[in-house]
Design a protein around this motif. Structure first.
Motif, PDB file in Angstrom:
ATOM      1  N   ALA A   1       3.597  -2.153  -0.662  1.00 24.15           N
ATOM      2  CA  ALA A   1       4.378  -2.820   0.379  1.00 24.15           C
ATOM      3  C   ALA A   1       4.402  -4.339   0.215  1.00 24.15           C
ATOM      4  CB  ALA A   1       3.817  -2.457   1.755  1.00 24.15           C
ATOM      5  N   ASN A   2       3.805  -4.862  -0.862  1.00 23.48           N
ATOM      6  CA  ASN A   2       3.748  -6.306  -1.119  1.00 23.48           C
ATOM      7  C   ASN A   2       3.130  -7.082   0.047  1.00 23.48           C
ATOM      8  OD1 ASN A   2       4.954  -6.287  -3.739  1.00 23.48           O
ATOM      9  ND2 ASN A   2       6.962  -6.030  -2.779  1.00 23.48           N
ATOM     10  N   LYS A   3       2.054  -6.529   0.602  1.00 20.54           N
ATOM     11  CA  LYS A   3       1.326  -7.219   1.670  1.00 20.54           C
ATOM     12  C   LYS A   3       0.595  -8.438   1.114  1.00 20.54           C
ATOM     13  CE  LYS A   3       2.100  -4.167   5.014  1.00 20.54           C
ATOM     14  NZ  LYS A   3       2.866  -4.494   6.227  1.00 20.54           N
ATOM     15  N   ASP A   4       0.197  -9.344   2.018  1.00 16.83           N
ATOM     16  CA  ASP A   4      -0.578 -10.513   1.584  1.00 16.83           C
ATOM     17  C   ASP A   4      -1.924 -10.108   1.011  1.00 16.83           C
ATOM     18  OD1 ASP A   4       1.365 -12.319   2.268  1.00 16.83           O
ATOM     19  OD2 ASP A   4       0.463 -12.890   4.174  1.00 16.83           O
ATOM     20  N   HIS A   5      -2.623  -9.219   1.705  1.00 16.08           N
ATOM     21  CA  HIS A   5      -3.968  -8.781   1.301  1.00 16.08           C
ATOM     22  C   HIS A   5      -3.833  -7.376   0.722  1.00 16.08           C
ATOM     23  CE1 HIS A   5      -8.532  -8.537   2.491  1.00 16.08           C
ATOM     24  NE2 HIS A   5      -8.309  -8.362   1.199  1.00 16.08           N
ATOM     25  N   ILE A   6      -4.119  -7.219  -0.580  1.00 15.47           N
ATOM     26  CA  ILE A   6      -3.808  -5.942  -1.229  1.00 15.47           C
ATOM     27  C   ILE A   6      -5.047  -5.250  -1.810  1.00 15.47           C
ATOM     28  CG2 ILE A   6      -1.419  -6.538  -1.748  1.00 15.47           C
ATOM     29  CD1 ILE A   6      -2.295  -7.213  -4.611  1.00 15.47           C
TER      30      ILE A   6
ATOM     31  N   ALA B   1      -0.964  -0.993   0.525  1.00 15.66           N
ATOM     32  CA  ALA B   1      -0.732  -2.417   0.759  1.00 15.66           C
ATOM     33  C   ALA B   1      -0.071  -3.060  -0.458  1.00 15.66           C
ATOM     34  CB  ALA B   1      -2.051  -3.120   1.085  1.00 15.66           C
ATOM     35  N   ASN B   2      -0.495  -2.646  -1.647  1.00 18.95           N
ATOM     36  CA  ASN B   2       0.099  -3.181  -2.869  1.00 18.95           C
ATOM     37  C   ASN B   2       1.566  -2.782  -2.978  1.00 18.95           C
ATOM     38  OD1 ASN B   2       0.042  -4.478  -5.478  1.00 18.95           O
ATOM     39  ND2 ASN B   2      -0.010  -2.426  -6.398  1.00 18.95           N
TER      40      ASN B   2
END
Length: 417
Positions: free
Chosen positions: A378-383, A375-376
């Motif tokens: 991929a620059n997701k909102d929740h990481i 997730a980090n």
């Protein structure tokens, strides 16, 4: 100047059109927003981006780039230096470019980002002669930004004197900080004379405070630390969506190391510089332009270049940067009495997964934080992982949208009078 065909940003009945101006030393960014009522969002109004652009290289190699919100190009063109020699010429040209997107719906008002509002301005304000005089007096506290903010305001007055102008301050969001958080350990008379910790990046923090109600409503009003990491960098501790404490102080030099700024520094170092023969201008140049990541690395102020470099100095600069961020998170958590969420934002905070990962790794022993690697990346909102005791987010900020909301609010209030 050639432009591609575009559609109007909107029709006049669909809310207030606001032109937002963010002026830097060699560039001016402008965005066109439509501000509409929306009871579904925090605050009851929403700013919708219609078009945006910037002119860079003012007086050196002027270039204008502007797009509609859907990505369609309005213009991408270079100009002779003589045509864009200063901020006045730049604003007139950029306003003409964005008029292609506005068509028959000119802005009802113009909102400006102004870095320093001082002790007097704890909210956005409609600009008049007195406001300009007050803001000019604050220039020594924000020498990198305030003169250019004022240049844009004066340029608008000359080019479009009929338009309402609103100043929106990076310091205003921190007006909720208590006296203890604002004090320096100087004689108290200095505090009453305005020598205090003001804090900056407030427009960014205010946007994040509002936006968290959509991204993470369960923690929006809890104990949150937001890391605004860009060429300028600071942290803000928030509770109930209000600023409790921040890392920047009287000026935008304090706190974290930045792209070219030193961050927190023993005042004795400045006394040593003076004793060694450096004058005011030389010290100012060193602290604002030659320090921070650039000074430590000897390479660049750009985090992308440092991360791509294999040099030991670049690694040292990054290690110091993430160490200081983690230190300041711990300090702000003391002020909050704990920590319920960590939010990264701004250029580095939104787009540099290795920096986020290093900061979280340093904080893991204290707060039980765990980052979700995929997730980090991929620059997701929740990481953060499900096991993380403190949730972690990476949220895109919108300072210009916040300026549009303030400008439309003051315009409505003025129209009711």
């Amino acid at each position: 100047m050639s432009t591609q065909s575009t559609q109007p940003v909107h029709s006049p009945e669909e809310g207030h059109v606001v032109l937002v101006v963010n002026a830097g030393s060699s560039s001016i960014k402008c965005s066109v927003y439509r501000v509409v009522d929306d009871p579904a969002v925090e605050g009851g109004t929403r700013a919708i981006l219609g078009a945006g652009g910037q002119i860079e290289g003012i007086g050196v190699a002027p270039r204008v780039v502007a797009h509609m919100a859907d990505g369609r190009l309005i213009v991408d063109e270079t100009f002779p230096v003589a045509q864009v020699a200063d901020h006045d010429g730049a604003f007139r040209l950029l306003r003409l470019v964005l008029a292609v997107g506005l068509r028959d719906t000119p802005p009802a008002a113009i909102g400006h980002r102004v870095v320093h509002g001082g002790a007097r301005h704890s909210d956005a304000v409609i600009i008049d002669d007195q406001v300009i005089e007050e803001l000019a007096a604050l220039t020594p506290l924000a020498p990198l930004h305030q003169p250019h903010n004022l240049s844009a305001i004066r340029a608008v007055r000359q080019a479009a004197p009929e338009l309402v102008q609103v100043a929106c301050f990076d310091t205003a969001f921190h007006a909720t900080n208590g006296v203890v958080q604002q004090l320096f350990a100087l004689p108290y008379s200095y505090f009453t004379d305005g020598i205090r910790r003001y804090g900056f990046h407030g427009l960014s923090y205010e946007y994040i405070a509002r936006h968290l109600h959509s991204v993470a409503p369960d923690i929006a009003r809890r104990r949150v630390i937001v890391a605004h990491l860009g060429n300028g960098a600071s942290l803000c501790a928030m509770k109930e969506g209000k600023s409790v404490e921040t890392t920047m102080g009287l000026t935008a030099l304090d706190g974290l190391p930045m792209g070219t700024r030193s961050g927190a520094l023993d005042p004795g170092a400045v006394l040593w510089m003076m004793a060694s023969g450096m004058d005011h201008d030389a010290i100012e140049k060193l602290l604002y332009h030659e320090s921070g990541l650039k000074g430590l690395s000897g390479l660049s102020s750009d985090m992308r270049e440092l991360l791509a470099s294999g040099s030991e100095r670049a690694k040292l600069a990054i290690d110091f940067y993430t160490y200081r961020i983690a230190q300041e998170v711990g300090k702000l958590a003391v002020g909050l009495g704990g920590l319920d969420a960590l939010v990264f934002t701004a250029g580095i905070g939104e787009n540099a997964p290795p920096i986020r990962a290093q900061v979280v790794e340093r904080l893991k022993p204290l707060f039980g934080m765990e980052i979700h690697a995929e997730a980090n990346a991929a620059n997701k909102d929740h990481i953060s992982t499900r096991e993380s005791r403190v949730p972690i987010f990476a949220v895109r900020t919108d300072e210009e949208g916040m300026i549009a909301l303030h400008t439309a609010r003051l315009l409505r209030e003025a129209m009711r009078k």
